[in-house]
Design a protein around this motif. Structure first.
Motif, PDB file in Angstrom:
ATOM      1  N   ARG A  11       7.590   7.141 -10.789  1.00  0.00           N
ATOM      2  CA  ARG A  11       6.675   7.883 -11.653  1.00  0.00           C
ATOM      3  C   ARG A  11       6.361   9.235 -11.003  1.00  0.00           C
ATOM      4  N   MET A  12       6.180  10.240 -11.833  1.00  0.00           N
ATOM      5  CA  MET A  12       5.980  11.593 -11.340  1.00  0.00           C
ATOM      6  C   MET A  12       4.580  11.814 -10.784  1.00  0.00           C
ATOM      7  N   GLU A  13       3.573  11.294 -11.469  1.00  0.00           N
ATOM      8  CA  GLU A  13       2.195  11.694 -11.203  1.00  0.00           C
ATOM      9  C   GLU A  13       1.705  11.393  -9.787  1.00  0.00           C
ATOM     10  N   PRO A  14       1.934  10.190  -9.226  1.00  0.00           N
ATOM     11  CA  PRO A  14       1.410   9.943  -7.877  1.00  0.00           C
ATOM     12  C   PRO A  14       2.016  10.850  -6.815  1.00  0.00           C
ATOM     13  N   PHE A  15       3.249  11.300  -7.019  1.00  0.00           N
ATOM     14  CA  PHE A  15       3.859  12.210  -6.051  1.00  0.00           C
ATOM     15  C   PHE A  15       3.340  13.635  -6.242  1.00  0.00           C
ATOM     16  N   LEU A  16       3.176  14.051  -7.485  1.00  0.00           N
ATOM     17  CA  LEU A  16       2.632  15.386  -7.740  1.00  0.00           C
ATOM     18  C   LEU A  16       1.213  15.520  -7.213  1.00  0.00           C
ATOM     19  N   LEU A  17       0.450  14.419  -7.271  1.00  0.00           N
ATOM     20  CA  LEU A  17      -0.936  14.458  -6.820  1.00  0.00           C
ATOM     21  C   LEU A  17      -1.072  14.217  -5.327  1.00  0.00           C
ATOM     22  N   GLY A  18       0.051  14.078  -4.623  1.00  0.00           N
ATOM     23  CA  GLY A  18      -0.016  13.938  -3.175  1.00  0.00           C
ATOM     24  C   GLY A  18      -0.799  15.087  -2.574  1.00  0.00           C
ATOM     25  N   VAL A  19      -1.618  14.782  -1.580  1.00  0.00           N
ATOM     26  CA  VAL A  19      -2.553  15.808  -1.119  1.00  0.00           C
ATOM     27  C   VAL A  19      -2.326  16.257   0.317  1.00  0.00           C
ATOM     28  N   ALA A  20      -2.669  15.435   1.294  1.00  0.00           N
ATOM     29  CA  ALA A  20      -2.686  15.908   2.675  1.00  0.00           C
ATOM     30  C   ALA A  20      -1.978  14.915   3.582  1.00  0.00           C
ATOM     31  N   PRO A  21      -1.003  15.370   4.358  1.00  0.00           N
ATOM     32  CA  PRO A  21      -0.308  14.474   5.280  1.00  0.00           C
ATOM     33  C   PRO A  21      -1.165  14.153   6.495  1.00  0.00           C
ATOM     34  N   SER A  22      -0.880  13.033   7.145  1.00  0.00           N
ATOM     35  CA  SER A  22      -1.560  12.665   8.370  1.00  0.00           C
ATOM     36  C   SER A  22      -0.727  11.624   9.101  1.00  0.00           C
ATOM     37  N   SER A  23      -0.613  11.780  10.415  1.00  0.00           N
ATOM     38  CA  SER A  23       0.121  10.789  11.199  1.00  0.00           C
ATOM     39  C   SER A  23      -0.572   9.442  11.174  1.00  0.00           C
ATOM     40  N   LYS A  24      -1.859   9.405  10.814  1.00  0.00           N
ATOM     41  CA  LYS A  24      -2.596   8.142  10.740  1.00  0.00           C
ATOM     42  C   LYS A  24      -2.236   7.338   9.493  1.00  0.00           C
ATOM     43  N   LEU A  25      -1.383   7.898   8.643  1.00  0.00           N
ATOM     44  CA  LEU A  25      -0.929   7.166   7.456  1.00  0.00           C
ATOM     45  C   LEU A  25       0.508   6.694   7.618  1.00  0.00           C
ATOM     46  N   SER A  26       0.971   6.601   8.853  1.00  0.00           N
ATOM     47  CA  SER A  26       2.315   6.087   9.117  1.00  0.00           C
ATOM     48  C   SER A  26       2.341   4.589   8.844  1.00  0.00           C
ATOM     49  N   LEU A  27       3.547   4.035   8.777  1.00  0.00           N
ATOM     50  CA  LEU A  27       3.697   2.603   8.519  1.00  0.00           C
ATOM     51  C   LEU A  27       2.978   1.772   9.576  1.00  0.00           C
ATOM     52  N   HIS A  28       2.985   2.216  10.814  1.00  0.00           N
ATOM     53  CA  HIS A  28       2.342   1.471  11.898  1.00  0.00           C
ATOM     54  C   HIS A  28       0.863   1.234  11.597  1.00  0.00           C
ATOM     55  N   TYR A  29       0.161   2.296  11.202  1.00  0.00           N
ATOM     56  CA  TYR A  29      -1.265   2.165  10.932  1.00  0.00           C
ATOM     57  C   TYR A  29      -1.531   1.445   9.611  1.00  0.00           C
ATOM     58  N   LEU A  30      -0.694   1.698   8.613  1.00  0.00           N
ATOM     59  CA  LEU A  30      -0.917   1.056   7.323  1.00  0.00           C
ATOM     60  C   LEU A  30      -0.632  -0.444   7.384  1.00  0.00           C
ATOM     61  N   ARG A  31       0.302  -0.873   8.250  1.00  0.00           N
ATOM     62  CA  ARG A  31       0.492  -2.314   8.453  1.00  0.00           C
ATOM     63  C   ARG A  31      -0.787  -2.950   8.994  1.00  0.00           C
ATOM     64  N   LYS A  32      -1.404  -2.284   9.963  1.00  0.00           N
ATOM     65  CA  LYS A  32      -2.664  -2.791  10.505  1.00  0.00           C
ATOM     66  C   LYS A  32      -3.750  -2.824   9.435  1.00  0.00           C
ATOM     67  N   MET A  33      -3.784  -1.772   8.611  1.00  0.00           N
ATOM     68  CA  MET A  33      -4.784  -1.719   7.557  1.00  0.00           C
ATOM     69  C   MET A  33      -4.548  -2.821   6.531  1.00  0.00           C
ATOM     70  N   THR A  34      -3.268  -3.131   6.242  1.00  0.00           N
ATOM     71  CA  THR A  34      -2.946  -4.191   5.289  1.00  0.00           C
ATOM     72  C   THR A  34      -3.522  -5.521   5.755  1.00  0.00           C
ATOM     73  N   ILE A  35      -3.326  -5.842   7.032  1.00  0.00           N
ATOM     74  CA  ILE A  35      -3.858  -7.099   7.574  1.00  0.00           C
ATOM     75  C   ILE A  35      -5.380  -7.068   7.577  1.00  0.00           C
ATOM     76  N   TYR A  36      -5.951  -5.928   7.936  1.00  0.00           N
ATOM     77  CA  TYR A  36      -7.412  -5.804   8.023  1.00  0.00           C
ATOM     78  C   TYR A  36      -8.074  -6.045   6.662  1.00  0.00           C
ATOM     79  N   VAL A  37      -7.584  -5.381   5.615  1.00  0.00           N
ATOM     80  CA  VAL A  37      -8.252  -5.483   4.316  1.00  0.00           C
ATOM     81  C   VAL A  37      -8.078  -6.867   3.690  1.00  0.00           C
ATOM     82  N   ARG A  38      -6.988  -7.556   4.018  1.00  0.00           N
ATOM     83  CA  ARG A  38      -6.765  -8.885   3.453  1.00  0.00           C
ATOM     84  C   ARG A  38      -7.555  -9.973   4.179  1.00  0.00           C
ATOM     85  N   THR A  39      -8.088  -9.653   5.341  1.00  0.00           N
ATOM     86  CA  THR A  39      -8.810 -10.661   6.122  1.00  0.00           C
ATOM     87  C   THR A  39     -10.293 -10.329   6.276  1.00  0.00           C
ATOM     88  N   ARG A  40     -10.774  -9.346   5.543  1.00  0.00           N
ATOM     89  CA  ARG A  40     -12.190  -8.988   5.592  1.00  0.00           C
ATOM     90  C   ARG A  40     -12.803  -9.115   4.205  1.00  0.00           C
TER      91      ARG A  40
END
Length: 571
Positions: A11-40
């Motif tokens: 889909r076009m819209e989520p990519f067009l609305l992309g805003v600000a890059p950050s190294s804290k949004l790498s797969l490494h951190y998002l994997r940790k966030m995935t586990i965190y949000v599912r267990t809290r």
């Protein structure tokens, strides 16, 4: 082509609305966030602003402004009704302190898994902004830093937010990681990777509706991805079990990769097969490369756009259906006036442009000497590569403007036109960063009130709006009042001069001669001539602005108010 063959596209819209890059949004951190949000508690399946702020600021060490930018931008993607958007705007308009604002923000929540996917695709921006600013590799002792002109060319050619070919390539390359974010923690290894025979629930796959959609090719009825995967030709191929309501991860991955294709409603398709917008008046030789097209007649919600590329020194007014996105790309020496745009207006690689709009969001990148007059509830985004950007208040109206604003859920308050966010290659710009990771804070300015004028839309329409919605900021209104007083004083001086009839005629001829000289010197004469219908336009006559064609001048065709005007002057 097989009637049962299936096409799936980003889909076009989520990519067009992309805003600000950050190294804290790498797969490494998002994997940790995935586990965190599912267990809290209180994080899954819905994530509220208070918990996201805790994760973003407390765990990931992101600035709160950046955390809110991600949250607010994702909320723009959600299918809120116009009534809901107006109600939210009303609540925000009543907030007078940060505490009250936080109380309102605390009421917002988002789909947890979809928000995770949205955060992940910001990596497209990180790669894009890095390579667009400094080339394919980070600078080293063997690679000289690019010159500003090289940097601008790189930004223009490589920015991937506007490139649907890049969207497809990103999804193809990162699909395995995207699916891993949807796997439940119990089916992950200690390193956070998905186990070989793990399953993904149907509810988790529904989250992919944010990024993917498709159709059975010959029917061309666009469907969310989870529907295509649970019935018809893809059900077995995707490893779906109606008994467990889950998918086999590796079969699902293979199925999606096999059927992925370019978005048939994206920018590339709009340029090649969208309805071309034509007009009667054209400057000789100025529009050979210009492309103005729309896909509103065929695109699904979220993909409707008008695309303007390489427009040069033109006046254009057109009606259109309700717009979701507007992209202004590689245009110069023109003015674009838009009716309300529900989601976002993107201005990219433009020079000496004036854009006047009401929009949910405005993003500007790799542009120079541009002036933006905006009414927007969100802070304008200034991406890297900008120079000499001027921000001014929205300064025009047409009779049905407020009706059209209400139809897409845009109100007059809050209005953040003068509160831009400067984005670097690592999130928000920071003056302590080096020049390659942070834009120059002086890349923009607020328009001085002394330079401010209102804009008049010279077309007949129906409606009740008779002034700029919400009025003008006090300093700008005061500047207009002062200019009006000067005009009145000038008129009084002329009247008190007691000129004879012959002197009045001579004076009138002198003023008109100086005015026409000014029009020719500035190029504004061309704009006024192009507003006159071709049947009466003439180099030797000057009767005022009527419209760029008989169709445009017909009130019947202007009632939607989604007019686009392009010209060489603002008022």
């Amino acid at each position: 082509m097989d009637a049962n063959s299936v096409s799936i596209w980003p889909r076009m819209e989520p990519f067009l609305l992309g805003v600000a890059p950050s190294s804290k949004l790498s797969l490494h951190y998002l994997r940790k966030m995935t586990i965190y949000v599912r267990t809290r508690d209180g994080c899954f399946p819905i994530l509220g602003w208070p918990m996201w702020r805790h994760i973003a600021c407390g765990k990931l060490q992101l600035p709160e402004d950046l955390a809110w930018l991600y949250f607010e931008t994702f909320d723009l993607l959600i299918g809120h009704t116009p009534e809901e958007r107006l109600e939210w705007a009303e609540c925000l308009s009543q907030c007078s302190t940060k505490s009250e604002l936080d109380q309102q923000r605390n009421k917002l929540s988002v789909d947890t898994l979809q928000f995770l996917l949205f955060l992940y695709i910001q990596q497209l921006n990180r790669v894009s902004l890095r390579t667009s600013l400094i080339g394919e590799e980070w600078p080293c002792h063997r690679t000289p830093s690019p010159s500003p002109s090289d940097r601008e060319a790189k930004t223009s050619s490589q920015n991937k937010n506007w490139d649907d070919q890049a969207h497809l390539s990103f999804v193809q390359s990162h699909l395995a990681e995207i699916l891993e974010l949807l796997v439940e923690p119990g089916q992950l290894s200690q390193s956070g990777q998905a186990l070989r025979d793990c399953q993904i629930s149907l509810e988790a796959v529904r989250s992919l509706n944010l990024l993917l959609e498709g159709s059975v090719c010959q029917r061309r009825v666009v469907q969310p991805i989870h529907r295509l995967l649970t019935k018809g030709p893809l059900q077995t191929q995707a490893g779906y079990s109606s008994l467990t309501q889950s998918f086999h991860l590796h079969k699902l991955l293979s199925c999606l990769q096999h059927n992925l294709t370019l978005n048939p409603f994206g920018i590339t398709a709009c340029l090649h097969s969208g309805k071309k917008l034509a007009w009667a008046q054209q400057v000789e030789g100025a529009m050979k490369r210009a492309k103005i097209a729309r896909n509103t007649h065929m695109a699904p919600p979220g993909s409707k756009m008008v695309l303007m590329s390489q427009v040069l020194k033109q006046t254009l007014a057109k009606t259109s259906d309700k717009l979701t996105e507007v992209v202004v790309d590689k245009c110069r020496d023109s003015t674009v006036v838009l009716g309300p745009v529900e989601t976002s207006v993107h201005i990219h690689s433009c020079q000496n442009m004036r854009v006047v709009c009401v929009a949910g969001r405005i993003a500007i990148g790799a542009s120079s000497r541009c002036t933006i007059h905006a009414l927007t509830p969100t802070r304008p985004l200034l991406l890297p590569g900008n120079t000499d950007i001027t921000l001014g208040p929205f300064h025009t109206f047409y009779p049905s403007l407020e009706d059209h604003m209400a139809s897409v859920g845009l109100a007059v308050v809050p209005n953040a036109w003068d509160q831009p966010l400067l984005l670097g290659t690592e999130g928000l710009a920071n003056p302590s960063f080096n020049a390659l990771s942070s834009p120059d804070p002086a890349c923009y300015r607020l328009m001085p009130p002394s330079k401010f004028h209102t804009l008049v839309i010279p077309f007949q329409m129906e409606g009740d709006t008779c002034e700029v919605p919400g009025g003008l900021p006090p300093s700008y209104q005061a500047a207009l009042d002062e200019k009006q007083r000067r005009i009145q004083n000038w008129q009084k001086t002329v009247m008190e001069a007691r000129l004879s009839k012959e002197q009045k005629q001579q004076f009138q001829e002198l003023v008109e001669m100086k005015f026409h000289e000014w029009l020719l010197e500035t190029g504004h004469r061309q704009e006024l001539d192009s507003l006159i219908p071709p049947t009466i336009a003439s180099v030797k006559e000057f009767d005022g602005a009527a419209g760029d064609s008989a169709r445009v001048n017909d009130p019947k065709h202007m009632r939607t108010g989604q007019a686009v005007e392009q010209s060489t002057m603002a008022c």
